[in-house]
Design a protein around this motif. Structure first.
Motif, short mmCIF file in Angstrom:
data_model
loop_
_atom_site.label_atom_id
_atom_site.label_comp_id
_atom_site.label_asym_id
_atom_site.label_seq_id
_atom_site.Cartn_x
_atom_site.Cartn_y
_atom_site.Cartn_z
N ARG A 208 0.84 -1.21 0.00
CA ARG A 208 0.00 0.00 0.00
C ARG A 208 0.87 1.25 0.00
N THR A 209 1.92 1.26 0.82
CA THR A 209 2.80 2.41 0.89
C THR A 209 3.50 2.64 -0.44
N LEU A 210 3.97 1.57 -1.08
CA LEU A 210 4.65 1.71 -2.36
C LEU A 210 3.72 2.21 -3.45
N ILE A 211 2.48 1.73 -3.46
CA ILE A 211 1.52 2.18 -4.47
C ILE A 211 1.25 3.68 -4.32
N GLU A 212 1.19 4.15 -3.09
CA GLU A 212 0.87 5.55 -2.84
C GLU A 212 2.08 6.47 -3.02
N GLU A 213 3.27 5.89 -3.12
CA GLU A 213 4.49 6.69 -3.26
C GLU A 213 4.82 6.84 -4.75
N SER A 214 4.83 8.08 -5.24
CA SER A 214 5.04 8.31 -6.67
C SER A 214 6.36 9.01 -6.97
N SER A 215 7.27 9.06 -5.99
CA SER A 215 8.54 9.75 -6.22
C SER A 215 9.65 8.80 -6.65
N ILE A 216 9.36 7.50 -6.72
CA ILE A 216 10.38 6.52 -7.07
C ILE A 216 9.74 5.44 -7.95
N ASN A 217 10.51 4.83 -8.81
CA ASN A 217 10.01 3.76 -9.66
C ASN A 217 9.84 2.48 -8.85
N ARG A 218 8.71 1.81 -9.08
CA ARG A 218 8.42 0.59 -8.34
C ARG A 218 8.08 -0.54 -9.32
N PHE A 219 8.70 -1.69 -9.10
CA PHE A 219 8.48 -2.87 -9.93
C PHE A 219 7.83 -3.91 -9.02
N MET A 220 6.60 -4.32 -9.39
CA MET A 220 5.84 -5.23 -8.52
C MET A 220 5.29 -6.42 -9.29
#
Length: 270
Positions: free
Chosen positions: A256-268
């Motif tokens: 949830r925290t990663l989805i809401e964080e838009s300042s860094i690229n996330r690979f899920m």
């Protein structure tokens, strides 16, 4: 191992240039076919407080506006993608999350913007997308045109989802200058240390040298993000929803925290 087909989602309400540039860069880096996608849906008939409903004429106006915007996005995509890259286009008047799910069978990797939108008829629900498509999702940082992935943080937890994400991310990890495998070790469990060591050996077999780190503190996303910033990570690789999604949204969690964080690229992956 590489990505041979990459689908990039262009949000209907956002300028397309940055996402197209990102898709082009990834396609060039991996020698991949590039698929440009865009979709938005028309909300169904709903009653207002005065007992009125949106009638068919209003819905048709909305549909016409969406189709006009989709045509503009297609023109931008075809103009911005160089002829040297194999590419194609897809669009639809429907939920963008559902549309990406339909196209997932044609792509090794789905790339979308990471901004959280409230209107799910016009923006992607990243959580539902990751859970439903059986493909890795790269949620790009806001307004980014490049995913350098020089320093990649693998958020490790010995779960099925994390193992899947690790394997799915191998093409990025192979190109990175620095790969850090980190876990939140709140219990100081020897089993966690052994698991980290096994992951490092797994990556070494793929020609990827990685270092391992332990993050002290509670097992939450904020500690993970703070560590990612401390090492200047360009990309965070993680499994999604190690707990049930309901529990994540009710009580909070790393995904949830990663989805809401838009300042860094996330690979899920899930």
């Amino acid at each position: 191992m590489s990505y041979k087909s990459i689908a990039v989602n262009l949000a209907i309400d956002a300028p397309p240039a940055a996402m197209v540039s990102l898709g082009v860069e990834l396609a060039e880096s991996f020698g991949a076919h590039l698929i440009g996608l865009a979709a938005a849906g028309v909300p169904p008939l709903v009653a207002t407080g005065d007992g009125m409903v949106y009638d068919g004429e209003i819905m048709q106006i909305q549909r016409t506006e969406i189709e006009k915007r989709l045509a503009e996005l297609r023109a931008d995509f075809e103009r911005l993608v160089p002829a040297s890259i194999s590419s194609e286009w897809g669009q639809a008047v429907c939920s963008p999350t559902r549309f990406l799910s339909v196209w997932a069978c044609a792509a090794d990797l789905i790339v979308t913007g990471g901004d959280k939108g409230e209107n799910l008829y016009r923006t992607v629900d990243i959580g539902s997308l990751v859970l439903g498509i059986g493909r890795p999702v790269l949620a790009a940082a806001s307004h980014i045109e490049h995913v350098m992935a020089n320093t990649v943080l693998v958020a490790w937890k010995d779960t099925r989802e994390a193992r899947r994400a690790l394997t799915d991310a191998l093409p990025f990890l192979a190109k990175a200058n620095d790969v850090v495998i980190a876990t939140i070790d709140s219990e100081r469990d020897d089993g966690i240390r052994d698991s980290l060591a096994n992951v490092a050996v797994f990556l070494e077999h793929h020609g990827i040298m990685a270092r391992t780190e332990f993050i002290r503190g509670d097992a939450d996303g904020e500690h993970l993000l703070a560590f990612a910033r401390s090492i200047n990570a360009d990309l965070i690789v993680s499994g999604a929803y190690g707990h049930s999604r309901l529990r994540e949204w009710a009580f909070g969690g790393v995904t949830r925290t990663l989805i809401e964080e838009s300042s860094i690229n996330r690979f899920m992956s899930y």
